[in-house]
Structure formats: C-alpha cells, structure tokens
Design a protein around this motif. Structure first.
Motif, PDB file in Angstrom:
ATOM      1  N   GLY A  42     -25.376 -36.428  33.660  1.00 33.99           N
ATOM      2  CA  GLY A  42     -25.388 -37.356  32.542  1.00 33.99           C
ATOM      3  C   GLY A  42     -25.517 -38.807  32.974  1.00 33.99           C
ATOM      4  O   GLY A  42     -26.216 -39.605  32.330  1.00 33.99           O
ATOM      5  N   ALA A  46     -28.384 -41.449  31.890  1.00 31.23           N
ATOM      6  CA  ALA A  46     -28.045 -42.732  31.272  1.00 31.23           C
ATOM      7  C   ALA A  46     -28.606 -43.903  32.065  1.00 31.23           C
ATOM      8  O   ALA A  46     -29.041 -44.910  31.495  1.00 31.23           O
ATOM      9  CB  ALA A  46     -26.527 -42.862  31.153  1.00 31.23           C
ATOM     10  N   GLU A 122     -31.155 -33.032  23.339  1.00 37.73           N
ATOM     11  CA  GLU A 122     -31.490 -34.222  24.113  1.00 37.73           C
ATOM     12  C   GLU A 122     -32.943 -34.657  23.901  1.00 37.73           C
ATOM     13  O   GLU A 122     -33.233 -35.836  23.674  1.00 37.73           O
ATOM     14  CB  GLU A 122     -31.230 -33.951  25.588  1.00 37.73           C
ATOM     15  CG  GLU A 122     -31.486 -35.149  26.469  1.00 37.73           C
ATOM     16  CD  GLU A 122     -31.528 -34.758  27.933  1.00 37.73           C
ATOM     17  OE1 GLU A 122     -30.808 -35.390  28.704  1.00 37.73           O
ATOM     18  OE2 GLU A 122     -32.284 -33.833  28.284  1.00 37.73           O
ATOM     19  N   ASN A 126     -34.127 -38.164  21.979  1.00 40.77           N
ATOM     20  CA  ASN A 126     -34.897 -39.170  22.725  1.00 40.77           C
ATOM     21  C   ASN A 126     -36.343 -39.254  22.266  1.00 40.77           C
ATOM     22  O   ASN A 126     -36.960 -40.328  22.342  1.00 40.77           O
ATOM     23  CB  ASN A 126     -34.847 -38.867  24.224  1.00 40.77           C
ATOM     24  CG  ASN A 126     -33.474 -39.106  24.823  1.00 40.77           C
ATOM     25  OD1 ASN A 126     -32.818 -40.075  24.480  1.00 40.77           O
ATOM     26  ND2 ASN A 126     -33.031 -38.225  25.693  1.00 40.77           N
ATOM     27  N   ALA A 151     -24.801 -40.736  24.804  1.00 44.26           N
ATOM     28  CA  ALA A 151     -24.724 -40.503  26.251  1.00 44.26           C
ATOM     29  C   ALA A 151     -23.342 -40.835  26.793  1.00 44.26           C
ATOM     30  O   ALA A 151     -22.784 -40.085  27.613  1.00 44.26           O
ATOM     31  CB  ALA A 151     -25.785 -41.334  26.970  1.00 44.26           C
ATOM     32  N   GLY A 206     -21.775 -36.779  20.940  1.00 44.39           N
ATOM     33  CA  GLY A 206     -21.940 -36.793  22.388  1.00 44.39           C
ATOM     34  C   GLY A 206     -20.707 -36.293  23.105  1.00 44.39           C
ATOM     35  O   GLY A 206     -20.798 -35.569  24.097  1.00 44.39           O
ATOM     36  N   GLY A 210     -22.093 -32.962  24.434  1.00 42.48           N
ATOM     37  CA  GLY A 210     -22.695 -33.458  25.667  1.00 42.48           C
ATOM     38  C   GLY A 210     -22.387 -32.588  26.876  1.00 42.48           C
ATOM     39  O   GLY A 210     -23.006 -32.757  27.927  1.00 42.48           O
TER      40      GLY A 210
END
Length: 293
Positions: A42, A46, A122, A126, A151, A206, A210
């Motif tokens: 992660g 990021a 994800e 994005n 994130a 998240g 996540g």
C-alpha cells in the motif's frame, strides 16, 4: 513492450514474495506477516503517484528514481537464503500441473474473491472515479483528497487487521470488512453531493477493505497444504489481475449506461456478493481434505 516486461516482472515478484511468506510463516503469525507485506504494498501504491511531481524537474527523473529503487531491492535479495517451498511430486507434468490447480480452486476458490475484489476496487477508483467525479460535478480538488483518504485508511488498518485475523480467524474478519465496505460505499452513493461525507466514507472504506488483498492471501494459506501454496499464490495474483482488468471495464459501462445510479453502487454490489459467498461457503477441514486427495 517495456510495460509488458514490467508487468511480468511485477507479477513474478509478488508471486515469489507471497509464496515465501505463506510457506514459512507460523500459523499464529501468518496474518501479521502478510499484513506487513500488504502495508508496504500500500505504501508503494501511495508513493508511486508522487513521482509525477518530479516531471517538473526532468521528464526522465521519475523513471530514474524508480529504477534506482528497483536496483536497491534487487541488491538486498542477494543477502537472503534461497528457500524452496514444498511441491507435489506430480507437478512436473502438464496434467499434474492442471490437477494441482484444479485441487487449489476446489478447496480455496472463495479465498480468491477478496484479491479479485481489491483489484476491482482499486482499478475502478483510480480509473473510473475521476471521470465519474468530473461528470457529477465533484471538483478536481475533492478527487485529490478522496483517493489519498482511501489509501491512508488502508495503510493504517493493514497491521491491526492482520493481527486480528490471527486471533479471530481470517474468514470472520473478511466477513466484517466486506460488509462494512458495502455499507461505506452505499453511504458514499447517498452522500456523493457532500465532499465531507465522501471523505469520511472513503477513509472508512479504505480502513476496512484496504486489507482484503492480504487477508485473502492469508485465508488461502489457511485452506491449503504447504505443497499447494505456490499454485494458490499464483491464483491469488491471477484473480487480482482479473479484478484490475474487469473493474475499469464494468465501471465504465456503468457510468455510460446506468444514468441516475451512483457509480459507488457498482463497488458496493461487488463487495456484497463477496460477503454473500463468504457467508455461504464454509471450508473447515479443507487443508486435511486437500492433503488426503
């Protein structure tokens, strides 16, 4: 061609790392160890987009920095002892390989859904969300806050959820996080006219979903014997890739054809389906059954 080569190398890197961790971690620390892997995974995602800021200095600088980081990682690998995971005696033949993958899918298919869901989520956020945001009147500044909030939530929760999964069980934690993710994205669909509301929903989402990629790998390792872990890790990567490919495609179709329906409902529906699959399927004793086959 360069992107194809990078994709092949990237998949090999994750496959080898995941197999190494799942093969040699004790069961009572598997969730913790995989969550550390997910944490750095992660952090990389990021930090990667921040490289675009170096374009102002020189257009080649992001590539130089990325290659330097890759070289540094490659050099550290030489300090490690080469470990070899257990494997089936019949894995050298084509039919033996197909049998092994069939056995893996039979006993651990439900564990591949969380990595698929994370890849879907994800890639959709994005790839599709900035387009949807522009069409819905959500400003560029808001998008620049919302995606990092997701994130950051995932980074903060990786290790705690991994440790919690060691204590409460991978399936139980996955049930909670997928249901909470469904609620979070459903709420985001209801509050999409409020930047503050979306920011809170993205951060909570998240925080809970996540970790689905790393939790899915840990769950797969619980369901399979050690000799099947290489194939299991490979299939986790394949399902993650399936999610990454299908997410933007399905999200794009939803934005184009489902007028008046929030894009966030596509993600929440996907998470709900994974939750239902986890509820419906129980795999107690799968490792013993797989060992006996």
């Amino acid at each position: 061609m360069l992107r194809l080569a990078i994709g092949i190398g990237d998949h090999m890197l994750h496959f080898a790392t995941q197999t190494w961790i799942t093969s040699f971690s004790p069961k009572d620390r598997l969730g913790r160890n995989i969550s550390l892997y997910g944490l750095f995974f992660g952090l990389g995602f990021a930090a990667g987009p921040l490289m675009t800021g170096f374009l102002k200095v020189n257009t080649t600088l992001p590539f130089i920095i990325s290659s330097a980081i890759s070289l540094a990682a490659w050099l550290t690998v030489w300090l490690l002892k080469n470990e070899r995971p257990e494997h089936d005696s019949d894995s050298s033949s084509f039919f033996g390989t197909m049998k092994r993958f069939g056995k893996v899918f039979k006993y651990a298919w439900v564990a591949f859904l969380p990595p698929f869901g994370y890849g879907f989520l994800e890639a959709s956020l994005n790839g599709n969300f900035p387009v949807y945001a522009m069409r819905s009147g959500i400003g560029v500044d808001a998008v620049a806050l919302l995606l990092p909030a997701f994130a950051i939530g995932g980074i903060l929760s990786q290790l705690p959820l991994g440790i919690l999964s060691d204590k409460l069980g991978r399936r139980n934690v996955l049930l909670v996080v997928t249901l909470a993710g469904f609620i979070s994205f459903t709420a985001a669909g209801l509050l999409e006219n409020s930047t503050t509301g979306l920011l809170i929903c993205f951060f909570i989402a998240g925080t809970v979903v996540g970790s689905t990629f790393s939790l899915g790998i840990s769950y797969m390792a619980d369901l399979l014997p050690k000799q099947l872990l290489p194939a299991g890790n490979l299939m986790c990567g394949i399902f993650f890739s399936f999610g990454s490919i299908s997410g933007p495609f399905i999200g794009g179709l939803a934005i184009q054809w489902l007028k008046g329906i929030s894009f966030f409902y596509v993600i929440s529906t996907m998470l709900l389906l994974i939750f239902i699959a986890l509820v419906a399927v129980r795999h107690e004793g799968s490792t013993q059954q797989a060992n006996s086959v």
